[in-house]
Write a protein that holds these residues in place. Structure first.
Motif, PDB file in Angstrom:
ATOM      1  N   LEU A   1       5.052  -6.001  -1.159  1.00 46.17           N
ATOM      2  CA  LEU A   1       4.285  -6.793  -2.121  1.00 46.17           C
ATOM      3  C   LEU A   1       4.157  -8.244  -1.667  1.00 46.17           C
ATOM      4  O   LEU A   1       3.085  -8.849  -1.764  1.00 46.17           O
TER       5      LEU A   1
ATOM      6  N   ALA B   1       1.575  -8.700   0.916  1.00 47.89           N
ATOM      7  CA  ALA B   1       0.207  -8.718   0.376  1.00 47.89           C
ATOM      8  C   ALA B   1      -0.100 -10.058  -0.296  1.00 47.89           C
ATOM      9  O   ALA B   1      -1.132 -10.685  -0.014  1.00 47.89           O
TER      10      ALA B   1
ATOM     11  N   THR C   1       2.271   1.243  -1.153  1.00 44.33           N
ATOM     12  CA  THR C   1       0.879   1.666  -0.946  1.00 44.33           C
ATOM     13  C   THR C   1      -0.080   0.474  -0.868  1.00 44.33           C
ATOM     14  O   THR C   1      -1.254   0.638  -0.569  1.00 44.33           O
ATOM     15  N   VAL C   2       0.444  -0.718  -1.119  1.00 47.22           N
ATOM     16  CA  VAL C   2      -0.392  -1.914  -0.978  1.00 47.22           C
ATOM     17  C   VAL C   2      -0.551  -2.309   0.492  1.00 47.22           C
ATOM     18  O   VAL C   2      -1.423  -3.116   0.838  1.00 47.22           O
TER      19      VAL C   2
ATOM     20  N   LEU D   1      -4.088  -2.528   2.152  1.00 49.42           N
ATOM     21  CA  LEU D   1      -4.873  -3.644   1.615  1.00 49.42           C
ATOM     22  C   LEU D   1      -4.317  -4.971   2.120  1.00 49.42           C
ATOM     23  O   LEU D   1      -5.075  -5.877   2.493  1.00 49.42           O
TER      24      LEU D   1
ATOM     25  N   PHE E   1      -8.818  -1.711   0.788  1.00 44.67           N
ATOM     26  CA  PHE E   1      -8.666  -1.309  -0.612  1.00 44.67           C
ATOM     27  C   PHE E   1      -8.777   0.205  -0.763  1.00 44.67           C
ATOM     28  O   PHE E   1      -7.968   0.846  -1.446  1.00 44.67           O
TER      29      PHE E   1
ATOM     30  N   SER F   1      -5.650   1.848   0.481  1.00 44.50           N
ATOM     31  CA  SER F   1      -4.549   1.723  -0.475  1.00 44.50           C
ATOM     32  C   SER F   1      -4.767   2.666  -1.658  1.00 44.50           C
ATOM     33  O   SER F   1      -3.817   3.254  -2.189  1.00 44.50           O
TER      34      SER F   1
ATOM     35  N   LEU G   1      -2.288   5.521  -2.734  1.00 41.64           N
ATOM     36  CA  LEU G   1      -1.805   5.526  -4.119  1.00 41.64           C
ATOM     37  C   LEU G   1      -2.000   6.907  -4.748  1.00 41.64           C
ATOM     38  O   LEU G   1      -1.093   7.453  -5.389  1.00 41.64           O
TER      39      LEU G   1
ATOM     40  N   TRP H   1      -0.896   0.446 -11.031  1.00 37.58           N
ATOM     41  CA  TRP H   1      -0.967   0.034  -9.620  1.00 37.58           C
ATOM     42  C   TRP H   1      -2.410  -0.089  -9.164  1.00 37.58           C
ATOM     43  O   TRP H   1      -2.746  -1.013  -8.411  1.00 37.58           O
TER      44      TRP H   1
ATOM     45  N   TRP I   1      -3.932  -3.406  -7.527  1.00 36.84           N
ATOM     46  CA  TRP I   1      -4.574  -3.437  -6.199  1.00 36.84           C
ATOM     47  C   TRP I   1      -6.023  -3.914  -6.329  1.00 36.84           C
ATOM     48  O   TRP I   1      -6.535  -4.610  -5.452  1.00 36.84           O
TER      49      TRP I   1
ATOM     50  N   LEU J   1      -5.975  -7.634  -6.649  1.00 38.32           N
ATOM     51  CA  LEU J   1      -5.713  -8.226  -5.333  1.00 38.32           C
ATOM     52  C   LEU J   1      -6.962  -8.209  -4.459  1.00 38.32           C
ATOM     53  O   LEU J   1      -7.293  -9.203  -3.805  1.00 38.32           O
ATOM     54  N   ALA J   2      -7.652  -7.071  -4.457  1.00 35.87           N
ATOM     55  CA  ALA J   2      -8.844  -6.946  -3.615  1.00 35.87           C
ATOM     56  C   ALA J   2      -9.940  -7.910  -4.079  1.00 35.87           C
ATOM     57  O   ALA J   2     -10.592  -8.574  -3.254  1.00 35.87           O
TER      58      ALA J   2
END
Lengths: 490, 151
Positions: free
Chosen positions: A282, A285, A368-369, A372, A437, A440, A444, A464, A468, A471-472
């Protein structure tokens, strides 16, 4: 103990010529010597050359070319920088002259220190404007040599790579998306192997510096690609194998080691189910976002506001606050929140579902991030690389002219710079973020498939997925902003 | 202990006891590294006319991203304009390595003022390097630091 044997059809160590070179006893040393020569050049020009970053080999090669090329290597192959890392050369010397020291303290045998070192490194980069200072860049390289040497002299194993080095930490996490991975060619050979030379070493060859056991490797985390395992294995049973995309993020069927039976069970993930490792993913990221955010107009506004509110002009303090929030507090709060919600939502749907503790849920989903996160770093570093890759030409010309060598011309050609147009760079950035993305998202969904039912899986992955997506979108927004390059507090 | 852990060596290690000595030696070695000593032969960055005053003026002022005009005014030690300098080139670098510089040639010279058309390509910290050949053949080289903002 479960042994892992990935399905693979390509082994880089079987490629004629190249494979032999990589497995050659001195193969790594040759690569390290080349990298050492470059590191010494960086130190020399950084300390004695022009102190304008754009005219100095130290600044250009480290902050443009190293970062751009290392991302390309990670994307196309794997952790090639650690494979040829020059900082381990004095480390080996330290090991020879100091003998065996103590073991790395148990309390530090995790990634918390590495997380701190990574965040600290990124803070140093901004707070001291390392990108603008060839002199500090040279000292950074010297510091790396010193830290590696001292830790190796004090401790018996290789704690610098595994527990401290920010570059290694970065490469470890980023290489989880890489197509190559160390693997056992045949798990049954490892099962009957007595010496376990791949990790224990032999009188002639070192074993794995980070103490990975080849048939148990399911992830590139902590693998420096040094190939010591391949050189040490007396059975020639180690492969640098191609693997399926995102295979680290897909639960793997494994066989019980002791019985060797055909029965299989589902492994939760290739990553260890630990707070520290999941948090590292995390932070990796969020740090990618924060690092790019540090070059956009809003961060200067934020810094100025904080400066006025706190009555300080200390850039170091302001940056510590901003980075502490963005790289530590935010991923901790949002990650824990997503894990808590994911656990609640999944359990509400199906009480028989495979939920586990908060730690298990956090450690299962947070990694899983990584695709990304890789995309965010790739987009940032390739913005710089694509914008200025050719600047190394006039910088090298300048260096040579300074030393009376006109082999590449008597005047630097300062008009050289980008290898892509601005529009093409922006398209590349968008493509990278979209691919990251979607990757990820795929990881996920495959991770969530281990939940008890389809509905539980959908509900468990929802928090999640939202995180994500945020974040993207934040990444797209940041990369759409005009870039600025200056000190934080004007 | 897992079966794959390293075996602990039992042979006597004479060098082990000398570890602190090696650490001190290494620290001394680091301290002796050249710090801040500039190369003597930086032919590409030598200013041969320190008595000449160069003033850089930008328009618009303060500098904004976009097209701009740069004026370089040269005066000698007596304050007289230097009107016949040649090859006046301007190079704008950003503080971050790897950014393509902005290059321009300045022309004119009346009253010692030379003019160049320019374009600031990004907001941030810039370094403008002015190079000129003076009438007596010496090379003038000056660097100006300035901040460029968004419009």
């Amino acid at each position: 103990m479960a042994l892992h044997q990935p399905q693979t059809s390509f082994d880089l160590l079987r490629v004629p010529g190249l494979g032999r070179l990589l497995r050659w006893r001195w193969g790594r040393l040759v690569m390290q010597l080349v990298m050492l020569a470059l590191a010494l050049l960086v130190i020399y020009d950084g300390l004695t050359g022009p102190q304008l970053a754009s005219q100095n080999i130290a600044a250009v090669s480290v902050w443009v070319h190293y970062r751009g090329l290392v991302m390309l290597a990670l994307l196309l192959a794997g952790n090639l920088f650690c494979m040829g890392c020059p900082f381990t050369l004095p480390r080996t010397l330290a090991r020879r002259i100091s003998g065996r020291g103590r073991r790395w303290p148990q309390a530090l045998r995790n990634k918390w220190l590495a997380v701190g070192a990574l965040v600290g490194f990124l803070w140093l980069y901004e707070a001291f404007d390392l990108w603008a200072s060839p002199w500090l860049t040279a000292w950074l390289v010297i510091g790396y040599f010193a830290a590696s040497f001292v830790l190796e002299a004090l401790f018996a194993e290789s704690p610098f790579c595994k527990y401290v080095c920010p570059l290694g930490t970065f490469n470890f996490v980023a290489s989880t998306i890489s197509p190559l991975q160390i693997a056992a060619r045949r798990a049954d050979v490892c099962r009957t192997c007595v010496g376990k030379e791949c990790v224990n070493g032999s009188p002639q060859t070192l074993g794995c510096g980070t103490e990975l056991f080849v048939p148990q490797i399911k992830s590139n985390l902590d693998c420096t690609f040094c190939l010591d395992c391949a050189r040490a294995c007396p059975h020639d049973n180690v492969a640098l194998a191609a693997r399926k995309p995102l295979s680290e993020f897909i639960p793997l069927p494994v066989r019980p080691f002791a019985s060797g039976a055909a029965a299989t069970r589902l492994a939760a993930s290739a990553w260890p189910q630990r707070w520290d490792v999941a948090f590292l993913a995390l932070v990796f990221a969020f740090a990618g976002l924060a690092n790019a955010f540090g070059m956009t107009p809003p961060v200067y506004t934020l810094a100025a506001t904080l400066s006025r509110a706190l009555g300080t002009r200390s850039e170091a303090l302001i940056l510590a606050l901003i980075f502490g929030l963005l790289m530590v507090l935010l991923p901790a709060a949002l990650g824990l929140g997503a894990a808590w919600l994911s656990r609640r939502l999944g359990a509400a749907q199906d009480r028989r579902a495979n939920r586990g503790s908060l730690r298990v849920v956090f450690a299962r989903y947070a990694p899983t991030v990584a695709p990304l996160a890789f995309a965010i770093w790739f987009a940032h570093y390739w913005f710089h690389f694509a914008s200025g890759a050719l600047t190394i030409v006039p910088v090298t010309q300048n260096f040579l002219i300074d030393h009376g060598v006109t082999l590449l011309g008597s005047q630097p050609n300062w008009s050289l710079g980008p290898i892509m147009s601005e529009d093409a760079v922006f398209l590349l950035v968008l493509a990278a973020l979209a691919t990251g993305f979607l990757s990820s998202l795929y990881a996920l969904s495959r991770t969530a498939a281990a939940e008890g039912t389809l509905k539980a899986a959908r509900r468990a992955m929802l928090p999640w997925l939202a995180l994500w997506m945020i974040l993207a979108l934040a990444a797209i927004l940041i990369f759409s902003l005009p870039m600025e390059m200056r000190g934080m507090i004007g | 202990m897992p079966v794959f852990m390293r075996p602990i060596s039992t042979k006597p290690d004479l060098l082990h006891a000398s570890r602190p000595v090696f650490l001190v030696l290494f620290a001394l070695l680091l301290a002796l590294l050249p710090t801040g000593c500039q190369r003597a032969s930086q032919q590409t960055t030598a200013d041969q006319a320190p008595e000449i005053t160069a003033v850089l003026t930008v328009a618009p002022d303060p500098a904004l991203v976009g097209p701009a005009t740069l004026l370089v005014q040269l005066t000698d030690a007596n304050g007289a304009p230097v009107e016949s300098a040649t090859g006046i080139s301007l190079k704008g670098d950003m503080s971050h390595a790897g950014m393509q510089p902005v290059l321009a040639e300045a022309s004119g010279g009346a009253g010692g003022v030379y003019q160049a058309q320019w374009a600031w390509t990004m907001a941030g910290d810039w370094f403008v390097t002015v190079t000129a050949t003076l009438p007596d053949g010496r090379t003038l080289l000056r660097r100006f630091d300035l901040a460029v903002s968004r419009p």
